[in-house]
Every structure is written in structure tokens, then in C-alpha cells.
Scaffold this active site. Sequence first.
Site, PDB file in Angstrom:
ATOM      1  N   GLU A 226       0.768  -1.237   0.000  1.00  0.00           N
ATOM      2  CA  GLU A 226       0.000   0.000   0.000  1.00  0.00           C
ATOM      3  C   GLU A 226       0.800   1.288   0.000  1.00  0.00           C
ATOM      4  O   GLU A 226       0.698   2.097   0.930  1.00  0.00           O
ATOM      5  CB  GLU A 226      -0.950   0.012   1.210  1.00  0.00           C
ATOM      6  CG  GLU A 226      -2.006  -1.062   1.122  1.00  0.00           C
ATOM      7  CD  GLU A 226      -3.139  -0.868   2.138  1.00  0.00           C
ATOM      8  OE1 GLU A 226      -3.039   0.035   2.984  1.00  0.00           O
ATOM      9  OE2 GLU A 226      -4.120  -1.602   2.056  1.00  0.00           O
ATOM     10  N   GLU A 337      -6.216  -8.132   1.008  1.00  0.00           N
ATOM     11  CA  GLU A 337      -6.791  -7.537   2.217  1.00  0.00           C
ATOM     12  C   GLU A 337      -8.223  -7.149   1.926  1.00  0.00           C
ATOM     13  O   GLU A 337      -8.506  -6.522   0.908  1.00  0.00           O
ATOM     14  CB  GLU A 337      -6.036  -6.273   2.653  1.00  0.00           C
ATOM     15  CG  GLU A 337      -4.672  -6.519   3.205  1.00  0.00           C
ATOM     16  CD  GLU A 337      -4.074  -5.280   3.882  1.00  0.00           C
ATOM     17  OE1 GLU A 337      -4.845  -4.360   4.246  1.00  0.00           O
ATOM     18  OE2 GLU A 337      -2.848  -5.241   4.038  1.00  0.00           O
TER      19      GLU A 337
END
Length: 429
Positions: A226, A337
Site C-alpha cells: 500500500e 486484504e
Amino acid sequence: MLERHKPGLDIIYIIPTSCLVGLFFLAVATAGVRAWLPWERDLEAFNRSTAGLDKRVNLPSKIRGVNLGGWLVSEPWMMTPEWRNMGCITDTEPAACSEFDCVSRLGQSKADTAFDNHYRDWIIPNDVQKIHDAGLNTIRIPWGTGSIGKAADLGMFVIIDLHGAPGAQKLGDAFTGQCLTQQYLPGFFSQYNYDRASRFLTWMTQRIYNTPSYKKAVGVIEVVNEPERGNARSQQEKDTLTQVYYPQALRAVRAVEDSMNVNQADRLHVQFMDGLWDSGNPKSNLPSDSRVMFDDHNYVGDAIPQKDNAKQADYMWYTCKDDDRLTDGDTPKVVGEFSLTVKASIENNSDFDPHQSQNYPFYQQWWGAQQRLYEKTNGWIFWTWKTQLNNPRWDYQLAISSPYNFIPNSASGLDTPAGFDFCKKYFGN
Ligand SMILES: *[C@@H]1O[C@H](CO)[C@@H](O)[C@H](O)[C@H]1NC(C)=O
Ligand SMILES: *[C@@H]1O[C@H](CO)[C@@H](O)[C@H](O)[C@H]1NC(C)=O
């Protein structure tokens, strides 16, 4: 994990976030490519016949797993009592924002003790046993020790992700290991830190090949979790993340494998955030490599157009009719995720409170719809196995427990959403 726990931010991410699923099919479908994927090594956790018919999924299979969040990178939002135990919150001082802040506060030697105890206790080998026994076959973690051995013993698949990059890849978020402020930009996005990250990847790749349990279980290494995305990206990031760091990171892993004469078929998959993540086109400067894969993170909460007026059906509609994780063409891919959280501002409304029994069917159905959608990629990895939030939308252990039972608690139970169309049941078409 994410940012979602922070009011005003719409994304959430975590550590070991990423995963692998999509690889399997691709690898199988691509002539001549034999990469290291779970079925290629006949991992026990993917072999239904090994542990009895009820236990495992049939091959070829999907990655079904959980993240071991909060373990090797602490995220205070999901573990307040633990953070207090560690001395990172006291009666006189507010919570330290990140690991870096807590270490600065405690001093190195007290911090070493606090963190060593946390590493020892937060995830223990018995957690991996429980993950396995819940029908899962994969864990996503940063670099770890004892629990990788347990996963290897159980024939589970492991994805290691560089969760907190040197210098921090995002402003103000503990998942990077420090809470980066503007004045320290470009943070991770400099050649100096790319070189540090590459050295980590070199070290980790050597460790994987030199440690029998890692070699058996670890099939994917993710180069950075991320990074900052969208308009929040700095110019340095736009110019260099995909253009400089991604190819450099891939080279670092392959160079170790070249030097160790690792067979093509046994090489690691190297994983990058997908195009949907919106920190650049990950493929734009990568060389041709048959063992590259992508990581998709999908926290639905804020994605729906109805915002604060959202109803249960709006979430079901989004997952059933609007969402598609494959639009960027970045395959193979795993949804590395996701959670069952809705928009924070409405999370405790009577429509969504996860502790009210009238809402259990919604979460069960929404789980089923999400699992089915994500199994159009190569699989999924939930965020996360363990929290101290008492919130079954974030906490897999709670979500598989009574009275919630949002998620089936066995491999055969997890085959139900894969084979059953919850969307059709819900919407009637
Ligand atoms: C998987 O199951 C088959 C059939 O029982 C068995 O022959 C094989 O050895 C098993 N593989 C592993 C890794 O346990
Ligand atoms: C919802 O309830 C939880 C648990 O009590 C609390 O931590 C959270 O802040 C609440 N959310 C909102 C938006 O009030």
C-alpha cells in the site's frame, strides 16, 4: 492494513496484507510455466484427502487465508490493550502513533523487551493451527519466525510482504512502522530507501532459500504494501515507484535466485499492488517475467455511492452487481486484504451493528457474496486473524465463532459460498 480506521480516510490496509491467489490458474494455464504455487508442490493444506474429506479444498484450489496483522508491525488502532501492555500508552501519555514513536518514547532497551514479548505472544504456533483448522490454507505476513515453521508443518502457503518500507511509503499511518509527516517526504520514494528495501528483499530471499521451513511454505514475496495512492502521491513517487523501484525489487529477488541456481520452476512469485490500487501501473516498467503477481486490497466501506444513507442491500448490490476486481487486467492476483466493515459513520446503526442478531444474516450473506467474487481471482486473504476490537467484521476468529458465524469454520464450509450464489438468493436474479 489500512487507513480505514482513521476517520476521513477511505482506505484501509495492513501488513502482511497481500496475497496470491490469482497465480494458480495463470500458472496452470500458461504453457510451459511451472511456478511455485500451492498445488505444484502438493501442499498438505490444499490436499483434501490428507486430513479427511471435511478438511481441505480440492485441487486446483483457491488461496483462502488470513493476514497476521498487528504482529510484526503493530497497528495501535486494533490492539489498544496490547499497546498499553507494551508501554506505548500510559496513564499520563496518549497512544504512541507508531512503533517508531513508541521506541523513541521507551528507549531502546525497554522497547526491545516490550516488542520481543509482543512478537512472542501476539501470534503463536497454535494460532496457525487454529487458522488451518478453520479450513484456511494460507497466511500473509511480513517476515516472521516460529509461526512460519508451523505453517510449513501443516502444508500451508505463506506470502511475505514488505509492509513497512524504509522511510515510510505513506503519510501518517502506523502500518509503515512510523507516522511520517510532510516534512520528511519523499519518505520511501528516494533511491536511498529503494536501495535499503532492495537489500531487505535480497536478505529475505536468501533466508527463504536457506531456511527449510521457509523454503517449503513461502511462495510469494511482496515488494511494498500500500504505497500512497491517487492524488496524495508525491511527484517523486509518481516518477519513480513503478519506473525505478519495481524493476529494481524484481531484480533483487531474481539475482539471489540466479546466484543460487534456483530452478525456474521453483522460483518465488514477486508481488506488486495492482492497478486498481492506484499508485501507478505496476507493469509499466517491469521486464517480462512469468512469476510476477498482483495484490488487490478491497475495503468496501466507503465505496458505495449511498454513503451515510446506505442500507444492507446497497452493500450486497455493490458486491453482487458493481464490483469487479479484475478490470485492471493485472493477473494473477489475490485479494490480499479485505474485511466485513461498512462505512465508519454508520457502522453501529441498527442496520449494521454486528452484535445484534437480526444483522447476522446480512453479514453471512455479504461474506458469501464477497468470497465468491474474490474467488474469480486466485483467492483471498482476510484482514485480519486477531484483534482486540471485539468486532467480528475485522476479526476472523470472532467471525467464525458463535453467535456470529459470519464465516464458515471449515474447509468444506468455505466451499459453500464458492458454489452457492448468495446474490441470486438475495436479489432473486
Ligand atoms: C495428498 O493426498 C493423496 C491421496 O491420499 C496422497 O497420495 C498424497 O501423498 C497427499 N499429498 C500430501 C502432500 O499429503
Ligand atoms: C462503534 O462502536 C465501537 C465499539 O463500541 C466504537 O469503538 C466505535 O467508535 C463506534 N463507531 C462510531 C462511528 O461511533
